[in-house]
Design an enzyme around this catalytic site. Structure first.
Site, PDB file in Angstrom:
ATOM      1  N   ARG A  21      22.159  18.511  -3.361  1.00  0.00           N
ATOM      2  CA  ARG A  21      21.976  17.055  -3.309  1.00  0.00           C
ATOM      3  C   ARG A  21      22.481  16.440  -4.614  1.00  0.00           C
ATOM      4  O   ARG A  21      21.975  16.738  -5.690  1.00  0.00           O
ATOM      5  CB  ARG A  21      20.490  16.707  -3.134  1.00  0.00           C
ATOM      6  CG  ARG A  21      19.815  17.315  -1.897  1.00  0.00           C
ATOM      7  CD  ARG A  21      20.171  16.541  -0.635  1.00  0.00           C
ATOM      8  NE  ARG A  21      19.743  15.148  -0.668  1.00  0.00           N
ATOM      9  CZ  ARG A  21      18.578  14.720  -0.163  1.00  0.00           C
ATOM     10  NH1 ARG A  21      17.742  15.569   0.385  1.00  0.00           N
ATOM     11  NH2 ARG A  21      18.257  13.445  -0.205  1.00  0.00           N
ATOM     12  N   HIS A  25      -4.102 -14.461   9.847  1.00  0.00           N
ATOM     13  CA  HIS A  25      -3.431 -13.165   9.711  1.00  0.00           C
ATOM     14  C   HIS A  25      -4.275 -11.999  10.204  1.00  0.00           C
ATOM     15  O   HIS A  25      -3.917 -10.850  10.012  1.00  0.00           O
ATOM     16  CB  HIS A  25      -3.037 -12.940   8.257  1.00  0.00           C
ATOM     17  CG  HIS A  25      -2.198 -14.049   7.707  1.00  0.00           C
ATOM     18  ND1 HIS A  25      -0.977 -14.382   8.249  1.00  0.00           N
ATOM     19  CD2 HIS A  25      -2.412 -14.913   6.694  1.00  0.00           C
ATOM     20  CE1 HIS A  25      -0.468 -15.407   7.583  1.00  0.00           C
ATOM     21  NE2 HIS A  25      -1.322 -15.753   6.630  1.00  0.00           N
ATOM     22  N   ARG A  43       2.314 -10.409   6.412  1.00  0.00           N
ATOM     23  CA  ARG A  43       3.769 -10.331   6.604  1.00  0.00           C
ATOM     24  C   ARG A  43       4.164  -9.593   7.878  1.00  0.00           C
ATOM     25  O   ARG A  43       5.335  -9.555   8.234  1.00  0.00           O
ATOM     26  CB  ARG A  43       4.423  -9.701   5.370  1.00  0.00           C
ATOM     27  CG  ARG A  43       4.269 -10.623   4.155  1.00  0.00           C
ATOM     28  CD  ARG A  43       5.096 -10.168   2.999  1.00  0.00           C
ATOM     29  NE  ARG A  43       6.521 -10.137   3.300  1.00  0.00           N
ATOM     30  CZ  ARG A  43       7.428  -9.685   2.467  1.00  0.00           C
ATOM     31  NH1 ARG A  43       7.071  -9.203   1.305  1.00  0.00           N
ATOM     32  NH2 ARG A  43       8.697  -9.686   2.796  1.00  0.00           N
ATOM     33  N   PRO A  97       0.831  -1.215   0.000  1.00  0.00           N
ATOM     34  CA  PRO A  97       0.000   0.000   0.000  1.00  0.00           C
ATOM     35  C   PRO A  97       0.861   1.259   0.000  1.00  0.00           C
ATOM     36  O   PRO A  97       1.768   1.390   0.809  1.00  0.00           O
ATOM     37  CB  PRO A  97      -0.789  -0.105   1.310  1.00  0.00           C
ATOM     38  CG  PRO A  97      -0.493  -1.437   1.891  1.00  0.00           C
ATOM     39  CD  PRO A  97       0.711  -1.996   1.213  1.00  0.00           C
ATOM     40  N   GLU A  98       0.578   2.131  -0.937  1.00  0.00           N
ATOM     41  CA  GLU A  98       1.281   3.413  -1.012  1.00  0.00           C
ATOM     42  C   GLU A  98       0.333   4.507  -0.534  1.00  0.00           C
ATOM     43  O   GLU A  98      -0.816   4.218  -0.182  1.00  0.00           O
ATOM     44  CB  GLU A  98       1.729   3.665  -2.460  1.00  0.00           C
ATOM     45  CG  GLU A  98       2.743   2.659  -2.983  1.00  0.00           C
ATOM     46  CD  GLU A  98       4.116   2.814  -2.329  1.00  0.00           C
ATOM     47  OE1 GLU A  98       4.343   3.840  -1.657  1.00  0.00           O
ATOM     48  OE2 GLU A  98       4.933   1.905  -2.478  1.00  0.00           O
TER      49      GLU A  98
END
Ligand code: ZN
Length: 294
Positions: free
Chosen positions: A175, A98, A130, A2-3
């Site tokens: 940077r 889970h 997970r 998931p983002e």
């Protein structure tokens, strides 16, 4: 994984069902998440009301208030990790291996709950095969919350009005790392995961290997705009799944853009037909068009 768009869609999906409800009971079946779930979370949360749900980066922040005014409000921080889902279930099936945490929510007061008849009791279930996700409790105030150890290093929100080309330009000076790597690190702006980094750079016509500090102000303007557009489109796409949010199998809120370059190595660029190139940066795959992006 998931983002930010998936997390934002989860937040929007939860809002109409969860906000305003009282937590009747909490069951934790597995405390060994990314960080241990604290031993007395059940008693800390019980009888509190979820007042609102905010998001910071990929953290969902549920403000939970006590009916006892002497008791300070607190926040439940939830991170979905790699494989986590939060689902709203009108009739919760027996928990699977889970399903690490259930929150039983009382029937909604008048005006709470949706038109689909989900005004009755609900279970909010956290599943995470997970176990890289997190469920943490804090009593920091709203003003103190940004200083939480997990939140204070996060970059600006991409939809914050202060995030623009000037911001990007200012924070990339000096940077030398590649702009793709810098975006992905999340310290300048949050939410630009691997897919969205490649897609945003394509839209901005910027080569992902360009040293961040070399980007002109004009290119930073394009990139900030592209980041916002890419994420907004993904959220919009995910929003179309919200209808099925209650009782879904957890697939809702996971979706993908019709990508310009991501995962399209060797296929023709959708703009110029040049084969899309794949490289590795910081152990992550990057996709770009060698003709469109300079
Ligand atoms: Zn192209």
């Amino acid at each position: 994984m998931p983002e930010l768009p998936e997390v934002e869609v989860t937040r929007r999906g939860l809002l109409p069902h969860v906000v305003g409800r009282r937590i009747e009971a909490v069951t934790v079946r597995h405390r060994g998440l990314r960080w241990p779930v604290e031993p007395d979370l059940e008693t800390r949360l019980a009888q509190r009301v979820v007042r609102r749900i905010e998001r910071r980066g990929k953290y969902l922040l549920l403000e939970c208030v006590s009916e006892d005014p002497a008791e300070p409000a607190g926040w439940l921080l939830v991170h979905l990790g790699m494989t986590g889902t939060l689902r709203v279930l009108p009739q919760a099936p027996p928990p699977g291996a889970h399903d690490h945490l259930d929150m039983v929510l009382a029937a909604g007061a008048e005006g709470v709950g949706d038109a689909a008849g989900a005004g009755g009791p609900l279970v909010l279930r956290f599943r995470d095969p997970r176990r890289f996700g997190a469920v943490l409790w804090t009593t920091l105030t709203e003003e103190e919350l940004p200083s939480h150890p997990l939140l204070r290093t996060l970059g600006i929100e991409p939809f914050d009005a202060a995030f623009d080309g000037a911001w990007l330009h200012r924070h990339t000076r000096g940077r030398s790392a590649a702009i793709k790597t810098v975006l992905l690190a999340g310290g300048i702006v949050v939410g630009v995961g691997n897919i969205y980094a490649s897609e945003s750079l394509f839209r901005a016509r910027i080569r992902p290997t360009t040293p961040a500090g070399r980007l002109s102000r004009e290119r930073c303007d394009r990139l900030a705009q592209a980041v916002r557009e890419t994420l907004a489109q993904a959220i919009e796409r995910g929003g179309s799944t919200l209808r099925d949010f209650v009782g879904s199998d957890g697939a809702s809120g996971y979706f993908q853009l019709d990508c310009f370059v991501y995962d399209r190595a060797g296929q023709p660029c959708r703009i110029c037909a040049t084969p899309v190139r794949q490289i590795v940066q910081g152990q992550r795959s990057t996709f770009y068009c060698p003709n469109c992006q300079h």
